[in-house]
Design an enzyme around this catalytic site. Structure first.
Site, PDB file in Angstrom:
ATOM      1  N   HIS A 167       0.875  -1.398   0.075  1.00 20.19           N
ATOM      2  CA  HIS A 167      -0.045   0.118   0.274  1.00 20.19           C
ATOM      3  C   HIS A 167       0.859   0.761  -0.088  1.00 20.19           C
ATOM      4  O   HIS A 167       2.112   1.102   0.850  1.00 20.19           O
ATOM      5  CB  HIS A 167      -0.729   0.120   1.119  1.00 20.19           C
ATOM      6  N   CYS A 261      -2.412   2.715   9.183  1.00 21.57           N
ATOM      7  CA  CYS A 261      -3.440   1.653   8.856  1.00 21.57           C
ATOM      8  C   CYS A 261      -4.483   1.465   9.194  1.00 21.57           C
ATOM      9  O   CYS A 261      -5.683   1.358   9.535  1.00 21.57           O
ATOM     10  CB  CYS A 261      -2.305   0.872   8.430  1.00 21.57           C
TER      11      CYS A 261
END
Ligand code: ARG
Length: 273
Positions: A167, A261
């Site tokens: 990511h 996150c």
């Protein structure tokens, strides 16, 4: 350089049902035991750090059977009062999308639905007046055009090349309106050139920092909350005048996640960047 902190509003999800039951990134080993209670304590400390900094933390109810739901950054992209819902690449996380979507809708955000795989703020970071959008592992390149259309910010595609940094928010941190920190090797040569052009003063992280998910950090423009194991990065940030706050999210790192996150930024209006 101004180092003004902005008050932020975050969405978080308590890791009540945290586990590593499947492997959708190289950090995850379903055969290794996970201490869910420790994960909750580490997460509570992160939440407390935000509250102590004066930020607001909203919570979405965790859903049994969705062990990765703690990673709220993947729940959507929320800018200027608009919320774009997500579409996960992997079926194991698919049911998180409607749960987050329902939360945004109830909170009064203007909703947009994704037409392609899009894993929210995990891959979409607002940096000044640009949206940096990752692709290569999760979020589909085609979704970048939709992001530009929905939010009206120029979208800059960032090609990720290392599966450990799957990511964008594992490879790059937005520090303030002008500056980012990133791991150059996590990006394709062309994306590295774009980053050098856009952010000539960026902080370059080392592989050692990135391997403890040091770039998975949350900055309010002045304070940077990052994994405490990322000591070199923290020193570089302090040299630049940022205040660093180390947190230990070692248990959540077993799923490939760090502080960012676990944290979705809720940007209400135009002034709230
Ligand atoms: N296990 C999760 C996954 O692989 C971790 C997500 C981390 N989130 C993030 N924003 N990088 O999807």
């Amino acid at each position: 350089m101004t180092m003004d902190a902005t008050r932020q509003r975050f969405l978080m999800c308590r890791p009540t049902y945290f586990a590593v039951d499947y492997a959708i990134n190289p950090w995850m080993d379903p055969t290794a035991p996970v201490d869910a209670d420790l994960a909750v304590r580490q997460w509570e400390r992160l939440r407390q750090v935000y509250l102590d900094l004066g930020h607001t933390v909203e919570e979405i109810a965790p859903v049994p059977g969705l062990p990765d739901m703690v990673f709220a950054a993947n729940g959507g992209t929320v800018i200027d009062g608009k919320a774009m819902a997500v579409q996960f690449r992997d079926p194991q996380r698919a049911d998180e999308a409607p749960a987050y979507r329902a939360w945004f809708e109830a909170a009064g955000f203007e909703m947009y639905d994704p037409k392609h795989v899009n894993e929210g703020e995990g891959d979409v970071l607002l940096a000044g007046d640009h949206l940096l959008a990752g692709t290569g592992f999760r979020t589909a390149h085609a979704s970048h055009a939709q992001l530009q259309e929905v939010f009206g910010y120029p979208v800059i595609t960032m090609q990720l090349v290392d599966p450990r940094f799957y990511h964008l928010d594992t490879a790059l941190t937005v520090l303030d309106e002008r500056t980012v920190a990133y791991l150059p090797e996590a990006f394709s040569p062309g994306s590295q050139a774009v980053l050098r052009r856009l952010f000539p003063d960026a902080v370059h992280a080392t592989m050692a920092d990135a391997e403890v998910l040091g770039l998975n950090a949350v900055s309010d423009g002045r304070h940077v909350v990052l994994p405490e194991q990322a000591t070199d990065l923290a020193a570089k940030l302090r040299d630049r005048g940022y205040q660093t706050i180390g947190v230990d999210l070692s248990e959540l790192r077993r799923a490939g996640g760090g502080p960012k996150c676990c944290t979705l930024r809720l940007r209400q209006g135009k002034a709230d960047r």
